[in-house]
Design a protein around this motif. Structure first.
Motif, PDB file in Angstrom:
ATOM      1  N   TYR A 233     -49.292   4.962 -20.301  1.00 53.52           N
ATOM      2  CA  TYR A 233     -49.412   3.609 -20.832  1.00 53.52           C
ATOM      3  C   TYR A 233     -49.047   3.616 -22.315  1.00 53.52           C
ATOM      4  O   TYR A 233     -49.443   4.509 -23.061  1.00 53.52           O
ATOM      5  N   GLN A 234     -48.300   2.597 -22.719  1.00 45.54           N
ATOM      6  CA  GLN A 234     -48.080   2.311 -24.127  1.00 45.54           C
ATOM      7  C   GLN A 234     -48.482   0.859 -24.341  1.00 45.54           C
ATOM      8  O   GLN A 234     -47.977  -0.037 -23.661  1.00 45.54           O
ATOM      9  N   ILE A 235     -49.394   0.607 -25.273  1.00 43.18           N
ATOM     10  CA  ILE A 235     -49.891  -0.750 -25.489  1.00 43.18           C
ATOM     11  C   ILE A 235     -49.817  -1.097 -26.964  1.00 43.18           C
ATOM     12  O   ILE A 235     -50.245  -0.324 -27.821  1.00 43.18           O
ATOM     13  N   GLU A 236     -49.242  -2.268 -27.240  1.00 43.09           N
ATOM     14  CA  GLU A 236     -49.225  -2.788 -28.605  1.00 43.09           C
ATOM     15  C   GLU A 236     -49.925  -4.132 -28.605  1.00 43.09           C
ATOM     16  O   GLU A 236     -49.569  -5.034 -27.831  1.00 43.09           O
ATOM     17  N   HIS A 237     -50.908  -4.257 -29.458  1.00 42.07           N
ATOM     18  CA  HIS A 237     -51.621  -5.531 -29.581  1.00 42.07           C
ATOM     19  C   HIS A 237     -50.901  -6.390 -30.618  1.00 42.07           C
ATOM     20  O   HIS A 237     -50.848  -6.048 -31.795  1.00 42.07           O
ATOM     21  N   GLN A 238     -50.335  -7.478 -30.138  1.00 39.11           N
ATOM     22  CA  GLN A 238     -49.588  -8.386 -31.004  1.00 39.11           C
ATOM     23  C   GLN A 238     -50.063  -9.805 -30.742  1.00 39.11           C
ATOM     24  O   GLN A 238     -50.276 -10.201 -29.596  1.00 39.11           O
ATOM     25  N   SER A 239     -50.235 -10.557 -31.804  1.00 37.76           N
ATOM     26  CA  SER A 239     -50.668 -11.942 -31.665  1.00 37.76           C
ATOM     27  C   SER A 239     -49.507 -12.765 -31.108  1.00 37.76           C
ATOM     28  O   SER A 239     -48.561 -13.121 -31.808  1.00 37.76           O
ATOM     29  N   THR A 240     -49.563 -13.029 -29.829  1.00 33.39           N
ATOM     30  CA  THR A 240     -48.486 -13.728 -29.146  1.00 33.39           C
ATOM     31  C   THR A 240     -49.053 -14.574 -28.017  1.00 33.39           C
ATOM     32  O   THR A 240     -50.122 -14.262 -27.473  1.00 33.39           O
ATOM     33  N   GLN A 241     -48.345 -15.635 -27.659  1.00 33.44           N
ATOM     34  CA  GLN A 241     -48.841 -16.541 -26.631  1.00 33.44           C
ATOM     35  C   GLN A 241     -48.526 -16.063 -25.220  1.00 33.44           C
ATOM     36  O   GLN A 241     -49.014 -16.635 -24.251  1.00 33.44           O
ATOM     37  N   GLN A 242     -47.708 -15.048 -25.101  1.00 29.96           N
ATOM     38  CA  GLN A 242     -47.477 -14.464 -23.796  1.00 29.96           C
ATOM     39  C   GLN A 242     -47.496 -12.953 -23.887  1.00 29.96           C
ATOM     40  O   GLN A 242     -47.162 -12.377 -24.928  1.00 29.96           O
ATOM     41  N   ALA A 243     -47.928 -12.327 -22.819  1.00 32.37           N
ATOM     42  CA  ALA A 243     -47.919 -10.867 -22.739  1.00 32.37           C
ATOM     43  C   ALA A 243     -46.628 -10.425 -22.048  1.00 32.37           C
ATOM     44  O   ALA A 243     -46.122 -11.106 -21.158  1.00 32.37           O
ATOM     45  N   ILE A 244     -46.098  -9.302 -22.487  1.00 31.60           N
ATOM     46  CA  ILE A 244     -44.956  -8.682 -21.825  1.00 31.60           C
ATOM     47  C   ILE A 244     -45.436  -7.413 -21.142  1.00 31.60           C
ATOM     48  O   ILE A 244     -46.035  -6.537 -21.780  1.00 31.60           O
ATOM     49  N   VAL A 245     -45.203  -7.334 -19.849  1.00 30.86           N
ATOM     50  CA  VAL A 245     -45.553  -6.153 -19.061  1.00 30.86           C
ATOM     51  C   VAL A 245     -44.258  -5.545 -18.550  1.00 30.86           C
ATOM     52  O   VAL A 245     -43.441  -6.235 -17.934  1.00 30.86           O
ATOM     53  N   MET A 246     -44.059  -4.256 -18.809  1.00 28.59           N
ATOM     54  CA  MET A 246     -42.809  -3.603 -18.452  1.00 28.59           C
ATOM     55  C   MET A 246     -43.104  -2.253 -17.816  1.00 28.59           C
ATOM     56  O   MET A 246     -43.842  -1.439 -18.375  1.00 28.59           O
ATOM     57  N   LEU A 247     -42.562  -2.028 -16.636  1.00 23.00           N
ATOM     58  CA  LEU A 247     -42.684  -0.753 -15.943  1.00 23.00           C
ATOM     59  C   LEU A 247     -41.315  -0.084 -15.945  1.00 23.00           C
ATOM     60  O   LEU A 247     -40.303  -0.727 -15.624  1.00 23.00           O
ATOM     61  N   GLY A 248     -41.287   1.188 -16.313  1.00 25.02           N
ATOM     62  CA  GLY A 248     -40.008   1.892 -16.391  1.00 25.02           C
ATOM     63  C   GLY A 248     -40.038   3.222 -15.656  1.00 25.02           C
ATOM     64  O   GLY A 248     -41.089   3.859 -15.518  1.00 25.02           O
ATOM     65  N   TYR A 249     -38.860   3.633 -15.210  1.00 25.75           N
ATOM     66  CA  TYR A 249     -38.705   4.873 -14.449  1.00 25.75           C
ATOM     67  C   TYR A 249     -37.416   5.548 -14.912  1.00 25.75           C
ATOM     68  O   TYR A 249     -36.380   4.885 -15.058  1.00 25.75           O
ATOM     69  N   LEU A 250     -37.450   6.851 -15.141  1.00 24.99           N
ATOM     70  CA  LEU A 250     -36.219   7.568 -15.428  1.00 24.99           C
ATOM     71  C   LEU A 250     -35.319   7.500 -14.203  1.00 24.99           C
ATOM     72  O   LEU A 250     -35.777   7.650 -13.065  1.00 24.99           O
ATOM     73  N   ALA A 251     -34.032   7.280 -14.434  1.00 25.78           N
ATOM     74  CA  ALA A 251     -33.098   7.056 -13.335  1.00 25.78           C
ATOM     75  C   ALA A 251     -31.781   7.765 -13.632  1.00 25.78           C
ATOM     76  O   ALA A 251     -31.481   8.086 -14.783  1.00 25.78           O
ATOM     77  N   PRO A 252     -30.965   7.986 -12.622  1.00 24.68           N
ATOM     78  CA  PRO A 252     -29.763   8.805 -12.815  1.00 24.68           C
ATOM     79  C   PRO A 252     -28.662   8.107 -13.594  1.00 24.68           C
ATOM     80  O   PRO A 252     -28.581   6.868 -13.635  1.00 24.68           O
ATOM     81  N   ALA A 253     -27.802   8.924 -14.191  1.00 30.78           N
ATOM     82  CA  ALA A 253     -26.609   8.411 -14.857  1.00 30.78           C
ATOM     83  C   ALA A 253     -25.596   7.972 -13.806  1.00 30.78           C
ATOM     84  O   ALA A 253     -25.772   8.174 -12.602  1.00 30.78           O
ATOM     85  N   ILE A 254     -24.507   7.396 -14.258  1.00 27.60           N
ATOM     86  CA  ILE A 254     -23.543   6.752 -13.383  1.00 27.60           C
ATOM     87  C   ILE A 254     -22.901   7.704 -12.386  1.00 27.60           C
ATOM     88  O   ILE A 254     -22.506   7.297 -11.286  1.00 27.60           O
ATOM     89  N   HIS A 255     -22.803   8.992 -12.707  1.00 31.08           N
ATOM     90  CA  HIS A 255     -22.102   9.930 -11.827  1.00 31.08           C
ATOM     91  C   HIS A 255     -22.957  10.395 -10.647  1.00 31.08           C
ATOM     92  O   HIS A 255     -22.434  11.005  -9.717  1.00 31.08           O
ATOM     93  N   LEU A 370     -16.475   6.689 -19.414  1.00 36.33           N
ATOM     94  CA  LEU A 370     -17.470   7.348 -18.568  1.00 36.33           C
ATOM     95  C   LEU A 370     -16.882   8.485 -17.750  1.00 36.33           C
ATOM     96  O   LEU A 370     -17.614   9.268 -17.140  1.00 36.33           O
ATOM     97  N   GLY A 371     -15.552   8.577 -17.710  1.00 38.00           N
ATOM     98  CA  GLY A 371     -14.910   9.610 -16.913  1.00 38.00           C
ATOM     99  C   GLY A 371     -14.819   9.267 -15.442  1.00 38.00           C
ATOM    100  O   GLY A 371     -14.647  10.162 -14.599  1.00 38.00           O
ATOM    101  N   LEU A 372     -14.885   7.979 -15.113  1.00 38.58           N
ATOM    102  CA  LEU A 372     -14.871   7.556 -13.710  1.00 38.58           C
ATOM    103  C   LEU A 372     -13.460   7.346 -13.183  1.00 38.58           C
ATOM    104  O   LEU A 372     -13.232   7.418 -11.970  1.00 38.58           O
ATOM    105  N   GLY A 373     -12.516   7.043 -14.057  1.00 35.82           N
ATOM    106  CA  GLY A 373     -11.151   6.820 -13.630  1.00 35.82           C
ATOM    107  C   GLY A 373     -10.897   5.381 -13.205  1.00 35.82           C
ATOM    108  O   GLY A 373     -11.817   4.619 -12.901  1.00 35.82           O
ATOM    109  N   ILE A 374      -9.612   5.016 -13.157  1.00 35.54           N
ATOM    110  CA  ILE A 374      -9.245   3.636 -12.857  1.00 35.54           C
ATOM    111  C   ILE A 374      -9.460   3.289 -11.387  1.00 35.54           C
ATOM    112  O   ILE A 374      -9.463   2.113 -11.019  1.00 35.54           O
TER     113      ILE A 374
END
Length: 423
Positions: A233-255, A370-374
């Motif tokens: 968990y990473q939490i920042e307390h900021q005076s704001t009228q809405q909360a932002i909730v974000m879930l992230g996952y490491l994922a593969p590169a394009i290749h 990216l090295g993907l080619g045409i």
């Protein structure tokens, strides 16, 4: 739009030239790609590529910033530079009759910028303002926290703007050194789309850039940057009228072959008002002001993220709701109709991203970098059509099982069992 033919050639000095012949309008768009974005910066000089690109049009050995602007505006053309994570880019757009003059101007901007001290300080102030503006936006703060948790010391954890501290440390000599190291012909990709033939493109690039010699020093290379962090968990307390909730996952590169499956999952979760996240969390439950997902294409390890903007009182429910929708992908395969809808949306969105000459030049130039080619354009469409529900579920279980969680909210306390960082 039917895909126009694409030509790939290379000059003796290493410049790669892509030509996408599209004579439907008397316009030519160009993209000049160089692998030298924020991924290539030293941590202590974060923001260096951003500052450099903002200064490319602010003075050359022959022209002042005002003279450059006058030349561009006098013919109604477009010419500008910007920075991303994996590359820096110069973009142009002009009618065919003015292409040679604008192309020569682009060459001068790339090859002989002078980085005037007064312009350096002006652009530095503008970037510092942008950095301060980012800190006032809950979404940006949540995304910054998420990148830090995901990537640790990897350059992808940093904003391309850098920080106030690193931006203040960048000197004119840093800019000169970075330019001499990275801006060279054997690292340049020029992608031209519009009313121009491959032979015309090669003649133009040869006349304007053919005398640019490869420096005697070896081209820069990237050191492997290992990503090894633990979900938290990473939490920042900021005076704001809405909360932002974000879930992230490491994922593969394009290749990685799983990349295609995750692109489809992204489409299924977030593409339009019939997407899973919108229907389940906004329409049915009324939890979200905004809800979506994203999976950026990266040279290195990427990330998959889902997020929601919600009333702060709903923060805990938002975390569980987002988590449940992602976990559901791991436990329940999509039905055939859901899979086909996701494919249709993704391929439709992909086709819409190649409607203009600028989009065509961008797409194929990015593929080349990216090295993907045409041929990747055709391969991508074929790969999407071949994906099965089993492959989607396998990819979901492989990558989307244990999220990193970033929250910006006036006040929220997570379960005590989670590793916690609060600012």
């Amino acid at each position: 739009m039917i895909n126009p033919p694409v030509s790939r050639r290379q000059l003796a000095n290493g410049i790669t030239v892509l030509t996408i012949a599209n004579p439907s309008a008397d316009i030519v768009s160009g993209r000049f790609f160089i692998p030298a974005g924020s991924r290539w910066e030293p941590a202590a000089k974060a923001g260096l590529a951003q500052l450099l690109t903002s200064l490319l049009t602010k003075g050359t050995k022959q022209l002042s910033a005002l003279a450059i602007a006058d030349r561009i505006e006098s013919v109604g053309a477009g010419l500008g530079a910007d920075t991303t994570t994996d590359y820096i880019k110069l973009s142009l757009k002009t009618v065919k009759s003015d292409l040679r003059d604008i192309f020569k101007l682009a060459s001068e901007i790339l090859r002989t910028p002078t980085f005037p001290p007064d312009q350096i300080e002006l652009e530095r102030k503008l970037i510092l303002q942008a950095i301060r503006s980012q800190t006032e936006q809950p979404f940006n703060n949540a995304y910054r926290q998420l990148r830090t948790a995901l990537y640790g010391q990897h350059p992808y954890s940093r904003s391309s703007l850098g920080s106030a501290k690193t931006m203040a440390q960048i000197t004119r000599q840093d800019l000169v050194d970075y330019h001499q190291t990275h801006i060279r012909p054997d690292r340049l990709i020029i992608s031209l789309a519009g009313r121009i033939t491959p032979d015309e493109a090669i003649d133009l690039v040869t006349q304007v850039f053919g005398d640019w010699e490869i420096p005697a020093i070896d081209p820069p290379t990237l050191s492997p940057a290992h990503v090894a962090t633990q979900p938290q968990y990473q939490i920042e307390h900021q005076s704001t009228q809405q909360a932002i909730v974000m879930l992230g996952y490491l994922a593969p590169a394009i290749h990685d072959p799983d990349c295609i499956a995750l692109k489809l999952i992204d489409s299924y979760l977030s593409n339009g008002m019939s997407s899973r996240l919108f229907v389940e969390l906004r329409e049915k439950r009324g939890l979200a002001y905004d809800v979506s997902a994203f999976y950026p294409t990266r040279l290195d390890t990427s990330h998959f993220a889902v997020y929601m903007g919600t009333n702060p009182s709903n923060t805990a429910i938002a975390v569980s709701g987002l988590r449940a929708e992602v976990d559901r992908l791991c436990m329940e395969p999509l039905c055939d109709a859901e899979l086909q809808t996701a494919k249709d949306k993704l391929l439709g969105q992909y086709a819409l991203g190649k409607q203009t000459n600028g989009q065509l030049a961008q797409t194929y130039g990015w593929y080349e970098l990216l090295g993907l080619g045409i041929d990747f354009d055709v391969q991508f469409n074929h790969a999407i059509q071949q994906i099965t529900t089993t492959q989607l579920q396998t990819a979901a279980n492989r990558y989307l099982s244990d999220p990193y969680i970033s929250i910006v909210s006036p006040e929220y306390k997570p379960p005590a069992s989670k590793t916690l960082t609060i600012t």
